[in-house]
Design a protein around this motif. Sequence first.
Motif, PDB file in Angstrom:
ATOM      1  N   LEU A 253       6.294  10.160  -2.100  1.00 33.51           N
ATOM      2  CA  LEU A 253       5.602   8.877  -2.262  1.00 33.51           C
ATOM      3  C   LEU A 253       6.179   7.900  -1.241  1.00 33.51           C
ATOM      4  CD1 LEU A 253       3.920   6.668  -3.809  1.00 33.51           C
ATOM      5  CD2 LEU A 253       5.871   6.460  -5.357  1.00 33.51           C
ATOM      6  N   LEU A 254       5.321   7.387  -0.371  1.00 39.65           N
ATOM      7  CA  LEU A 254       5.737   6.393   0.631  1.00 39.65           C
ATOM      8  C   LEU A 254       5.108   5.061   0.238  1.00 39.65           C
ATOM      9  CD1 LEU A 254       5.043   8.587   3.791  1.00 39.65           C
ATOM     10  CD2 LEU A 254       7.275   8.159   2.753  1.00 39.65           C
ATOM     11  N   SER A 255       5.937   4.111  -0.115  1.00 40.91           N
ATOM     12  CA  SER A 255       5.444   2.836  -0.633  1.00 40.91           C
ATOM     13  C   SER A 255       5.757   1.693   0.332  1.00 40.91           C
ATOM     14  CB  SER A 255       6.088   2.568  -1.990  1.00 40.91           C
ATOM     15  OG  SER A 255       5.612   1.365  -2.531  1.00 40.91           O
ATOM     16  N   GLY A 256       4.791   0.792   0.482  1.00 40.22           N
ATOM     17  CA  GLY A 256       4.978  -0.320   1.424  1.00 40.22           C
ATOM     18  C   GLY A 256       4.808   0.144   2.856  1.00 40.22           C
TER      19      GLY A 256
ATOM     20  N   VAL B  26       0.845  -1.196   0.000  1.00 44.15           N
ATOM     21  CA  VAL B  26       0.000   0.000   0.000  1.00 44.15           C
ATOM     22  C   VAL B  26       0.878   1.242   0.000  1.00 44.15           C
ATOM     23  CG1 VAL B  26      -1.670   1.299   1.399  1.00 44.15           C
ATOM     24  CG2 VAL B  26      -1.866  -1.190   1.196  1.00 44.15           C
ATOM     25  N   SER B  27       0.469   2.262  -0.771  1.00 44.98           N
ATOM     26  CA  SER B  27       1.235   3.511  -0.836  1.00 44.98           C
ATOM     27  C   SER B  27       0.373   4.715  -0.496  1.00 44.98           C
ATOM     28  CB  SER B  27       1.823   3.703  -2.236  1.00 44.98           C
ATOM     29  OG  SER B  27       2.824   2.744  -2.483  1.00 44.98           O
ATOM     30  N   THR B  28       1.042   5.747  -0.009  1.00 48.42           N
ATOM     31  CA  THR B  28       0.391   7.012   0.317  1.00 48.42           C
ATOM     32  C   THR B  28       1.271   8.143  -0.209  1.00 48.42           C
ATOM     33  OG1 THR B  28      -0.511   8.363   2.123  1.00 48.42           O
ATOM     34  CG2 THR B  28       1.449   7.090   2.625  1.00 48.42           C
ATOM     35  N   VAL B  29       0.667   9.298  -0.470  1.00 47.06           N
ATOM     36  CA  VAL B  29       1.409  10.419  -1.045  1.00 47.06           C
ATOM     37  C   VAL B  29       1.200  11.676  -0.199  1.00 47.06           C
ATOM     38  CG1 VAL B  29       1.616  11.931  -3.072  1.00 47.06           C
ATOM     39  CG2 VAL B  29       1.300   9.482  -3.387  1.00 47.06           C
TER      40      VAL B  29
END
Length: 392
Positions: free
Chosen positions: A342-345, A228-231
């Motif tokens: 972008l933060l992924s994982g 899951v990623s968040t921005v």
Amino acid sequence: MKLAMIGFGQAGGKILDKFLEYDKRHDSGIVRAAVAVNTAKADLMGLEHVPQENRVLIGQSRVKGHGVGADNELGAEIAEEDIDEVQGAIDSIPVHEVDAFLVIAGLGGGTGSGGSPVIAKHLKRIYTEPVYGLGVLPGSDEGGIYTLNAARSFQTFVREVDNLLVFDNDAWRKSGESMQGGYDEINEEIVTRFGILFGAGEVEQGGDVAESVVDSSEIINTLAGGGVSTVGYASEGVENDTSGNGLLSRFTGGDDAVEDSASTTNRITSLVRKAALGRLTLPCEIEGTERALLVTAGPPQFLNRKGIERGRKWLEEQTGSMEVRGGDYPVANSQQVASVVLLSGVNNVPRVKELQEVAIEAQENIDDIREESEENLQDLVEDDDDELEPLF
């Protein structure tokens, strides 16, 4: 980054429409192809920018163009049954010019919630390009059935895509705001963040080239590994005055701004912190993030390499990740400097846990109500003395 976007359901179609509008406004060329899919004819007719031939109505034999009424199991069934119709529209996409597919859907309704994991699975089976999801979580005030739909769809969607980018309506709706006004504003927030992220590295002929290029491979590598990623996003206005008077004065607070590199470095670093610690598309703890990407965009003379590098190192420390990429994205005529993270994982996401708990409770309540409803009907029509004979 060139994307083939598929908007599934009402929310997915509207966000896709907004992406196309953003593309025209900024001449960013992110959307290489756009397809909108729905079970409701009215929703498809309401789109403004998706080409008419790329609007696909599915489930006509089942729901006659009236939608699935928040029944995401039916939405999934229809997507399975009519996958060839969707594929017919996808066949016109020049896949050799596309870096990835992006399937966009609201996860609380019926069509997008049920159909988006189905189309993602189908695309992954056929194409070698990555398939990403952009899933929008419903607000907690939207009701139990939408929360239940979202929890089930989220669980399925995240398994079928190469990465699921999430936007949580709950964190963005303002109290007292009209439903329509709220969604329009939220959709604008979505395309602004993802527009800068996916637009990084795209340089027109004769345009400014970044000092430290972030291109599609950087984004793909950051999203690789799934999850899951968040921005995050932060921006500050600049006075992009090329005459040399008042350059960046609002950005640095001084007239000799471009020369004042220490101040500019600090401002860039501060923007990176604001982006990562401010309002994320999906609120979470950033510590433990597996991979991250930092993009700083704005007029080239205001993009300070030392500031970007310092921001990247700070992000490394905060996340504990060894995979933090970063770079700049020059936008010559922009009136602001913006930072996108972008933060992924990500794995420490309280909202997802809460969503699952509320959904389990809603599921139990629905089962209890159905059971009670059958008993109540039985009590209502029952003839204790067997005096009435049924018709058949």
